[in-house]
Design a protein around this motif. Structure first.
Motif, mmCIF file in Angstrom:
data_model
loop_
_atom_site.group_PDB
_atom_site.id
_atom_site.type_symbol
_atom_site.label_atom_id
_atom_site.label_comp_id
_atom_site.label_asym_id
_atom_site.label_seq_id
_atom_site.Cartn_x
_atom_site.Cartn_y
_atom_site.Cartn_z
ATOM 1 N N VAL A 71 -13.830 -47.182 -23.177
ATOM 2 C CA VAL A 71 -15.139 -47.762 -22.849
ATOM 3 C C VAL A 71 -15.602 -47.300 -21.478
ATOM 4 C CG1 VAL A 71 -16.339 -49.919 -22.310
ATOM 5 C CG2 VAL A 71 -14.933 -49.763 -24.356
ATOM 6 N N TYR A 72 -14.720 -47.361 -20.490
ATOM 7 C CA TYR A 72 -15.100 -46.934 -19.138
ATOM 8 C C TYR A 72 -15.343 -45.430 -19.089
ATOM 9 C CZ TYR A 72 -14.241 -51.474 -17.019
ATOM 10 O OH TYR A 72 -14.325 -52.793 -16.673
ATOM 11 N N GLY A 73 -14.559 -44.669 -19.861
ATOM 12 C CA GLY A 73 -14.751 -43.231 -19.896
ATOM 13 C C GLY A 73 -16.086 -42.819 -20.483
ATOM 14 N N PHE A 74 -16.546 -43.579 -21.488
ATOM 15 C CA PHE A 74 -17.821 -43.260 -22.125
ATOM 16 C C PHE A 74 -19.013 -43.789 -21.329
ATOM 17 C CE2 PHE A 74 -15.362 -42.802 -26.197
ATOM 18 C CZ PHE A 74 -15.721 -41.491 -26.425
ATOM 19 N N LYS A 75 -18.856 -44.945 -20.691
ATOM 20 C CA LYS A 75 -20.002 -45.601 -20.059
ATOM 21 C C LYS A 75 -20.216 -45.196 -18.605
ATOM 22 C CE LYS A 75 -22.449 -48.232 -21.385
ATOM 23 N NZ LYS A 75 -23.788 -48.045 -21.973
ATOM 24 N N LEU A 76 -19.156 -44.916 -17.873
ATOM 25 C CA LEU A 76 -19.309 -44.551 -16.462
ATOM 26 C C LEU A 76 -19.603 -43.056 -16.350
ATOM 27 C CD1 LEU A 76 -16.487 -46.626 -14.749
ATOM 28 C CD2 LEU A 76 -18.879 -47.205 -15.051
ATOM 29 N N THR A 77 -20.779 -42.733 -15.851
ATOM 30 C CA THR A 77 -21.252 -41.345 -15.830
ATOM 31 C C THR A 77 -20.318 -40.423 -15.060
ATOM 32 O OG1 THR A 77 -23.520 -42.165 -15.937
ATOM 33 C CG2 THR A 77 -23.221 -39.871 -15.318
ATOM 34 N N LYS A 78 -19.834 -40.848 -13.910
ATOM 35 C CA LYS A 78 -18.969 -39.991 -13.101
ATOM 36 C C LYS A 78 -17.658 -39.670 -13.805
ATOM 37 C CE LYS A 78 -20.635 -41.110 -8.441
ATOM 38 N NZ LYS A 78 -20.248 -41.584 -7.102
ATOM 39 N N ILE A 79 -17.096 -40.673 -14.488
ATOM 40 C CA ILE A 79 -15.863 -40.443 -15.243
ATOM 41 C C ILE A 79 -16.142 -39.491 -16.403
ATOM 42 C CG2 ILE A 79 -14.135 -41.517 -16.752
ATOM 43 C CD1 ILE A 79 -13.568 -42.281 -13.974
ATOM 44 N N GLN A 80 -17.228 -39.737 -17.103
ATOM 45 C CA GLN A 80 -17.604 -38.910 -18.251
ATOM 46 C C GLN A 80 -17.824 -37.459 -17.830
ATOM 47 O OE1 GLN A 80 -21.465 -39.725 -20.063
ATOM 48 N NE2 GLN A 80 -20.494 -39.745 -22.078
ATOM 49 N N ASN A 81 -18.567 -37.266 -16.736
ATOM 50 C CA ASN A 81 -18.832 -35.907 -16.245
ATOM 51 C C ASN A 81 -17.553 -35.217 -15.798
ATOM 52 O OD1 ASN A 81 -21.534 -36.275 -16.732
ATOM 53 N ND2 ASN A 81 -22.053 -36.765 -14.604
ATOM 54 N N ARG A 82 -16.658 -35.994 -15.187
ATOM 55 C CA ARG A 82 -15.387 -35.411 -14.716
ATOM 56 C C ARG A 82 -14.535 -34.960 -15.898
ATOM 57 N NH1 ARG A 82 -12.077 -32.789 -13.209
ATOM 58 N NH2 ARG A 82 -10.690 -32.914 -11.417
ATOM 59 N N VAL A 83 -14.503 -35.770 -16.977
ATOM 60 C CA VAL A 83 -13.724 -35.399 -18.169
ATOM 61 C C VAL A 83 -14.308 -34.146 -18.812
ATOM 62 C CG1 VAL A 83 -13.067 -36.102 -20.498
ATOM 63 C CG2 VAL A 83 -12.953 -37.750 -18.629
ATOM 64 N N LEU A 84 -15.626 -34.131 -18.995
ATOM 65 C CA LEU A 84 -16.274 -32.975 -19.608
ATOM 66 C C LEU A 84 -16.179 -31.743 -18.715
ATOM 67 C CD1 LEU A 84 -19.488 -34.687 -21.042
ATOM 68 C CD2 LEU A 84 -17.462 -33.952 -22.305
ATOM 69 N N GLY A 85 -16.366 -31.952 -17.420
ATOM 70 C CA GLY A 85 -16.343 -30.829 -16.486
ATOM 71 C C GLY A 85 -14.990 -30.189 -16.349
ATOM 72 N N SER A 86 -13.923 -30.958 -16.601
ATOM 73 C CA SER A 86 -12.571 -30.415 -16.434
ATOM 74 C C SER A 86 -12.017 -29.817 -17.717
ATOM 75 C CB SER A 86 -11.624 -31.523 -15.956
ATOM 76 O OG SER A 86 -11.553 -32.550 -16.918
ATOM 77 N N SER A 87 -12.787 -29.907 -18.807
ATOM 78 C CA SER A 87 -12.271 -29.375 -20.064
ATOM 79 C C SER A 87 -13.165 -28.281 -20.620
ATOM 80 C CB SER A 87 -12.101 -30.515 -21.075
ATOM 81 O OG SER A 87 -13.326 -31.236 -21.223
#
Length: 317
Positions: A293-309
């Motif tokens: 939930v936090y990974g999908f909803k928090l923009t910075k976390i989401q961008n970090r996951v997408l940006g690192s993969s």
């Protein structure tokens, strides 16, 4: 079967407990073991991922993300107190657990639950300051203040339940059967040969402390909602940062609260499988749902996951 009691100086001393909640798992224990192991690995991977993202990215060294990191660490702590022991118990014909390990597991499970509630309360306070008192946020939520709040969230449950478990260990027990999948301090106390007023006072004092978190969280969200309806920007911020917190709060509180009431006042008419699910819901759903939930909803976390993969590989970032 080995006797559960050891006779010392004409006094019966409990050597181990029997977890009768595992009786219905015999027919499908291989399947249950496989899925439980995979599920525990998924919990470990998801929570470790959030923890490492927050630790390694300096842009995420903010109070909200530091609290989220602590939240995931506590999820790992609690699930480690349940899943490895449960996996071992699946292949045990007697479903026995030693007296010492049972008390240790009871300590871990209770301290995990109360630490989770404390962190949720601190996160509610953090969101209240960020949205309702934005001009004071930086001056109030300093790194020192965040560190103190996290220490309060962790060490208060440890201290309280160290006392509770110590008092439990001094009780003379007249039973060894625990109708659960794991050891529960309250059930162990119910096996005592006599009632301990000191133990009751300590238990109710602990309950009062942690039930008082509820009104504080409700008060925080009353102010949050009242503030957010006035501004579009605040509504967006509420949806991004407060909705994950509310989801975590509801998932963690509703079913365990029902289990708490059932454990003290309920009957044994419910099927054992349903009782098992209710009792382990707080280590079954929240540890997976929280990082998702936090990974999908928090923009910075989401961008970090997408940006690192994917995007990092595609664009060489």
């Amino acid at each position: 079967m080995t006797s559960a009691y050891l006779i010392m100086d004409n006094v019966s001393v409990v050597r181990f407990f029997i977890l009768s909640g595992l009786n219905e798992t015999n027919e499908y224990r291989v399947t249950l073991f496989t899925f439980t192991l995979l599920y525990y690995c998924m919990i470990f991977f998801l929570n470790i991922s959030i923890i490492m993202i927050v630790i390694l990215d300096e842009n995420l060294h903010e109070p909200m993300y530091i609290l989220l990191c602590s939240f995931c660490m506590n999820g790992l702590y609690g699930t480690t107190g349940f899943y490895p022991k449960f996996l071992l118990d699946l292949f045990s014909s007697s479903h026995q657990t030693s007296y010492e390990w049972c008390l240790l597991q009871a300590f871990v499970m209770y301290s995990f639950a109360c630490c989770e509630l404390s962190i949720l309360a601190v996160m509610a306070y953090d969101r209240y300051l960020a949205i309702c008192r934005p001009l004071h946020y930086q001056s109030v939520m300093t790194k020192r203040k965040v560190s103190l709040l996290i220490c309060f969230s962790w060490f208060t449950p440890f201290a309280l339940f160290s006392i509770n478990i110590l008092l439990t260990s001094r009780l003379k027990l007249c039973g060894v059967k625990i109708d659960r999948l794991f050891c529960v301090n309250w059930v162990i106390v119910q096996l005592a040969c006599y009632k301990s007023d000191t133990k009751d006072i300590t238990a109710y004092f602990t309950l009062i402390i942690y039930f008082s978190h509820g009104p504080f969280i409700i008060w925080s969200y009353m102010h949050l909602i009242r503030t957010c309806v006035k501004s579009k920007d605040d509504r967006v911020k509420f949806m991004q940062t407060c909705v994950p917190h509310l989801i975590s709060l509801v998932m963690f509180i509703v079913v365990p609260l029902f289990d708490f009431v059932f454990m003290r006042f309920g009957s044994t008419d419910l099927p054992q499988s349903l009782q098992n699910f209710i009792s382990i819901e707080f280590v079954l759903i929240p540890p997976v749902m929280n990082p998702l939930v936090y990974g999908f909803k928090l923009t910075k976390i989401q961008n970090r996951v997408l940006g690192s993969s994917f995007f990092a590989k595609k664009y060489g970032q």
